[in-house]
Design a protein around this motif. Structure first.
Motif, PDB file in Angstrom:
ATOM      1  N   ALA A  21       0.825  -1.200   0.000  1.00  0.00           N
ATOM      2  CA  ALA A  21       0.000   0.000   0.000  1.00  0.00           C
ATOM      3  C   ALA A  21       0.867   1.261   0.000  1.00  0.00           C
ATOM      4  CB  ALA A  21      -0.938   0.008   1.207  1.00  0.00           C
TER       5      ALA A  21
ATOM      6  N   GLY B 111       2.644   1.610  -3.223  1.00  0.00           N
ATOM      7  CA  GLY B 111       1.712   2.059  -4.252  1.00  0.00           C
ATOM      8  C   GLY B 111       1.466   3.558  -4.189  1.00  0.00           C
ATOM      9  N   TRP B 112       1.313   4.085  -2.970  1.00  0.00           N
ATOM     10  CA  TRP B 112       1.118   5.537  -2.821  1.00  0.00           C
ATOM     11  C   TRP B 112       2.337   6.300  -3.334  1.00  0.00           C
ATOM     12  CZ3 TRP B 112      -0.450   4.720   2.969  1.00  0.00           C
ATOM     13  CH2 TRP B 112      -1.746   4.178   3.010  1.00  0.00           C
TER      14      TRP B 112
ATOM     15  N   ASN C 112       2.525   6.209  -7.161  1.00  0.00           N
ATOM     16  CA  ASN C 112       1.629   7.163  -7.832  1.00  0.00           C
ATOM     17  C   ASN C 112       2.239   8.551  -7.873  1.00  0.00           C
ATOM     18  OD1 ASN C 112      -0.483   5.381  -8.464  1.00  0.00           O
ATOM     19  ND2 ASN C 112      -1.358   5.559  -6.417  1.00  0.00           N
TER      20      ASN C 112
ATOM     21  N   ILE D 292       0.006  12.794  -2.335  1.00  0.00           N
ATOM     22  CA  ILE D 292      -0.275  11.351  -2.373  1.00  0.00           C
ATOM     23  C   ILE D 292      -1.732  11.110  -2.731  1.00  0.00           C
ATOM     24  CG2 ILE D 292      -0.546   9.288  -0.937  1.00  0.00           C
ATOM     25  CD1 ILE D 292       1.981  10.072   0.556  1.00  0.00           C
ATOM     26  N   ALA D 293      -2.637  11.849  -2.061  1.00  0.00           N
ATOM     27  CA  ALA D 293      -4.070  11.660  -2.299  1.00  0.00           C
ATOM     28  C   ALA D 293      -4.449  12.055  -3.718  1.00  0.00           C
ATOM     29  CB  ALA D 293      -4.869  12.482  -1.284  1.00  0.00           C
TER      30      ALA D 293
ATOM     31  N   SER E 251      -2.464  12.422  -6.381  1.00  0.00           N
ATOM     32  CA  SER E 251      -1.807  11.559  -7.376  1.00  0.00           C
ATOM     33  C   SER E 251      -2.517  10.212  -7.483  1.00  0.00           C
ATOM     34  CB  SER E 251      -0.336  11.339  -6.999  1.00  0.00           C
ATOM     35  OG  SER E 251       0.377  12.548  -6.995  1.00  0.00           O
ATOM     36  N   SER E 252      -2.927   9.660  -6.338  1.00  0.00           N
ATOM     37  CA  SER E 252      -3.622   8.368  -6.356  1.00  0.00           C
ATOM     38  C   SER E 252      -4.957   8.468  -7.072  1.00  0.00           C
ATOM     39  CB  SER E 252      -3.820   7.873  -4.918  1.00  0.00           C
ATOM     40  OG  SER E 252      -2.567   7.651  -4.287  1.00  0.00           O
TER      41      SER E 252
ATOM     42  N   MET F 203      -4.257   8.996 -10.950  1.00  0.00           N
ATOM     43  CA  MET F 203      -3.770   7.819 -11.662  1.00  0.00           C
ATOM     44  C   MET F 203      -4.841   6.747 -11.831  1.00  0.00           C
ATOM     45  SD  MET F 203      -0.834   8.780 -12.575  1.00  0.00           S
ATOM     46  CE  MET F 203      -0.552   7.280 -13.492  1.00  0.00           C
ATOM     47  N   LYS F 204      -5.950   6.860 -11.102  1.00  0.00           N
ATOM     48  CA  LYS F 204      -7.067   5.937 -11.317  1.00  0.00           C
ATOM     49  C   LYS F 204      -7.770   6.217 -12.641  1.00  0.00           C
ATOM     50  CE  LYS F 204      -8.153   4.936  -6.461  1.00  0.00           C
ATOM     51  NZ  LYS F 204      -9.167   5.092  -5.371  1.00  0.00           N
TER      52      LYS F 204
END
Length: 395
Positions: free
Chosen positions: A304, A307-308, A311, A359-360, A362-363, A366-367
């Protein structure tokens, strides 16, 4: 022939590589923040932030971030160019054309960044030194590794020993005294100046930071790091990381003690410029290798978090530029004008707050999208073809 080369598709990406980029982004921001809010270039930081929590914050940055994240990012840059070359050769495409366009875009963005946003830009340096890197990419992985180590170690060790001799020979001149007027000018202009006045100051500071005297030092620090990253790519150490776990464990843990010993040199009572030189030019890259090894080893166990970071890393240029734009707006006179009014501890807290937001964002981004906005422009220019931005499921 040129149409044969396409950007790396998502399924072929190396997760630990993107996670390293994301991790490097926060480390670079920690160091850059000192210059965003204060005249860091012209001050003695241990005198400026010499007490309490500010001293602790500065020491944390100096030991764990300063001169440790630009080497990591530089290695990743060399890795990326080598990966692009290997793919181009595999498809019979003209790598030189793509690389030249890629570096030209980087140079243009760097010039805008340096002269209109923040003078501490590294992109111009990467673009110029990257052109030199192209001549070495045909070498074998082992040759690149030997060349990188020799090119970095020999000149920097000689320079470090010369500084040590100078320190032993007599007391060093306190350069910070000569920069007091520059520090006051930076406080006045960046904190209260107009956009034009700040731009003139930016250009002046960039010229100071990139004077002809700095060229050899820049060349023999950045180019070998590029070469090292290119060697890692050619030897396929990250693609086949499972076969090289002993190497990554050696980097993560075997280098940790010497890295920390060097990174804390100036705090043993060793006075003079040689201690700071060995701290940055030798301790910094060693700690960067420790970080790289830890990320490779931890990427599978902490998926996790990896992954953050990945991104953020996949949008590294977008995030890097956003940090500069946001920070200069907060601190410069044409924005909120808080330059010189924020402590090292407050600046550090701001770094983590902004990075958590990145982080938030970018995540979420990238979705829906394949690339960050600046990365999309960069890729489209590199391949002279508008890249698909949205993912298929959201098209």
């Amino acid at each position: 022939m040129d149409s044969k080369l396409e950007p790396t598709v998502e399924g072929n990406r190396i997760a630990s590589l993107d996670a390293m980029r994301g991790f490097a982004i926060i480390g670079i921001y920690l160091v850059n923040m000192l210059s965003f809010h204060s005249p860091y270039v012209f001050i003695d930081p241990l005198e400026w932030w010499g007490k309490g929590i500010d001293r602790i914050a500065y020491l944390f940055i100096d030991v764990f971030a300063q001169a440790s994240f630009y080497p990591l990012f530089s290695m990743l840059f060399g890795y990326g160019l080598m990966l692009m070359r290997e793919r181009a050769i595999g498809r019979g495409a003209n790598f030189t054309v793509f690389a030249a366009r890629r570096l030209a875009f980087l140079l243009a963005v760097g010039m805008v960044h340096a002269f209109l946003i923040w003078p501490g830009d590294i992109l111009i340096t990467y673009a110029c030194v990257g052109l030199l890197l192209l001549f070495f990419l045909r070498f074998s992985g082992k040759a690149l590794l030997i060349l990188a180590l020799a090119m970095y170690t020999v000149p920097n060790l000689l320079l470090g020993l010369l500084l040590l001799l100078a320190d032993v020979a007599g007391p060093t001149v306190n350069l910070w005294e000569t920069y007091k007027a520059d520090a006051q000018q930076a406080l006045a202009v960046y904190g209260n100046g107009s956009f034009q006045e700040i731009t003139e100051m930016r250009i002046s500071e960039w010229i100071f930071l990139n004077s002809p005297e700095t060229i050899p030092i820049t060349l023999f620090s950045i180019l070998p790091l590029f070469l090292f990253g290119a060697a890692v790519a050619k030897l396929r150490l990250l693609e086949e990381s499972g076969r090289h776990l002993k190497k990554f464990k050696a980097a993560a843990f075997g280098l940790l003690l010497p890295a920390m010993a060097l990174k804390t040199l100036p705090y043993y009572g060793w006075e003079g410029y040689s201690a700071e030189f060995f701290q940055d030019f030798f301790g910094g890259p060693l700690l960067a290798l420790c970080y790289a090894g830890m990320i490779v080893l931890g990427a599978g166990k902490f998926e996790a978090v990896a992954g953050w970071l990945a991104n953020v890393g996949r949008m590294s240029m977008t995030n890097y530029l956003f940090q500069s734009i946001l920070s200069t707006f907060i601190f410069y006179g044409y924005g909120l004008g808080l330059y010189g009014k924020v402590s090292a501890a407050q600046g550090t807290l701001l770094v983590f707050a902004v990075f958590f937001i990145q982080i938030a964002v970018s995540s979420m981004w990238m979705k829906t999208y394949r690339y960050g906005p600046v990365e999309w422009l960069w890729r489209s220019f590199t391949y002279f073809k508008v890249q698909k931005l949205r993912r298929r499921g959201n098209a």
